[in-house]
Every structure is written in structure tokens, then in C-alpha cells.
Scaffold this active site. Structure first.
Site, PDB file in Angstrom:
ATOM      1  N   ASN A 117     -30.364 -29.442  -9.166  1.00 14.06           N
ATOM      2  CA  ASN A 117     -30.288 -30.854  -9.595  1.00 14.06           C
ATOM      3  C   ASN A 117     -29.161 -31.009 -10.361  1.00 14.06           C
ATOM      4  O   ASN A 117     -28.781 -30.425 -11.218  1.00 14.06           O
ATOM      5  CB  ASN A 117     -31.379 -30.923 -10.578  1.00 14.06           C
ATOM      6  CG  ASN A 117     -31.428 -32.538 -11.349  1.00 14.06           C
ATOM      7  OD1 ASN A 117     -30.656 -33.214 -10.651  1.00 14.06           O
ATOM      8  ND2 ASN A 117     -32.329 -32.604 -12.369  1.00 14.06           N
ATOM      9  N   GLU A 152     -38.506 -34.773 -26.730  1.00 13.33           N
ATOM     10  CA  GLU A 152     -39.431 -35.772 -26.273  1.00 13.33           C
ATOM     11  C   GLU A 152     -40.771 -35.909 -26.725  1.00 13.33           C
ATOM     12  O   GLU A 152     -41.473 -36.818 -26.893  1.00 13.33           O
ATOM     13  CB  GLU A 152     -39.602 -35.822 -24.615  1.00 13.33           C
ATOM     14  CG  GLU A 152     -38.202 -36.068 -23.908  1.00 13.33           C
ATOM     15  CD  GLU A 152     -38.358 -35.907 -22.462  1.00 13.33           C
ATOM     16  OE1 GLU A 152     -39.492 -35.919 -21.775  1.00 13.33           O
ATOM     17  OE2 GLU A 152     -37.254 -36.345 -21.720  1.00 13.33           O
TER      18      GLU A 152
END
Length: 160
Positions: A117, A152
Site C-alpha cells: 500500500n 481510532e
């Protein structure tokens, strides 16, 4: 079109990024593989830096900056595209991501795709863990993956 790169300081350490003159982000990560020879730009990508700092400071959950995958197979782009639809604070397994991308038996290949990625955080591969709950690998290191997941989960629990 001109391509630039810059290194910004962040809560998780230096982050390198590459962008095109039009503003599209092509790379965001802890190192610059494949971009050797590009000289650092004096100018910064102000929106990207603002949004990364906002994300790491728990002030934003989504990015408006435009990111673009420049290369990769259809499988690679499908997996990363599917992952972009993962909500802030949501964690899923490699197997679940493989199923959602339409490749239910390719969970190992999904892990390999995520390891390549080029848009760390913007395409949130840190949200993918092993089916057992273990973190698995991360291009920025497992410590950064844990930091991002904790960040998160803290933000998500504030809203409840």
C-alpha cells in the site's frame, strides 16, 4: 506534470509524501521506496499536512485530499479500493477484506497487497488484523499500527 516530495513531522514520526502538481497524493509512508532521485520540494502539500495532523490529533476522521494509485494489478486496486470503504474505527480481518473484495479464498494475497500500500493512513491498511485478533504486520511498524488503532478506538468511544 511535475512531481514533488516532502517530509513532514507527525505524532508517529517523519512521514514522506509524494504529490503531483495538480495535487493528487501518490505516496504517503515512513520511507520513500521507488522515489529515489526525486528531490525534496520546499513547498508543502498544505491540505495533506493539515488533514494528517487533524487525523492524528483526533480532530478529523475522513480525508478530503485526493489520493491516487498509480500502479498495481486489478486485484491490488480492488482490495485497496474496498479497504477505502472501511469506516473510521472499524477493524476487519484479512479474510473479511478478501470476501468483501470478491476474493474469498485470497486472504493471504490480500495481506501481500496491503504490504504494498503506497498510501499509508489514506488507505487504512492499519484497520486490517488477523482473524485471531493479532495485529499482523504494517509497513510503518506494528507500534504505529497499534497507535493508529488505539487512536481510532478512543475517538470512536468518545462519540458513544
Amino acid at each position: 506534470m511535475k512531481t514533488y516530495f516532502h517530509v513532514m513531522d507527525s505524532a508517529i514520526g517523519p512521514l514522506s509524501y509524494v504529490w503531483e502538481e495538480g495535487g493528487d497524493i501518490l505516496f504517503l509512508g515512513c520511507s520513500l521506496p521507488g522515489y529515489i532521485g526525486i528531490r525534496p520540494a520546499r513547498k508543502k502539500h498544505a491540505l495533506l499536512e493539515k488533514e494528517i495532523k487533524g487525523y492524528l490529533g483526533q480532530r478529523i476522521e475522513t480525508f478530503t485530499v485526493k489520493a491516487r494509485l498509480n500502479s498495481g494489478s486489478r486485484f491490488f486496486k480492488k482490495v485497496l479500493g474496498t479497504l477505502q470503504n472501511t469506516s473510521y474505527g472499524q477493524v476487519l480481518s484479512y479474510k473479511k477484506l478478501a470476501e468483501e473484495a470478491g476474493y474469498p479464498l485470497a486472504w493471504r494475497a490480500v495481506g501481500t497487497a496491503l504490504s504494498k500500500n503506497p498510501l499509508m493512513i489514506l488507505i487504512p491498511c492499519h484497520r486490517v488484523v488477523q482473524a485471531s485478533g493479532k495485529l499482523g504486520n504494517f509497513s510503518g511498524g506494528v507500534g504505529i499500527k497499534k497507535f493508529l488503532l488505539d487512536l481510532e478506538s478512543r475517538s470512536a468511544s468518545k462519540g458513544e
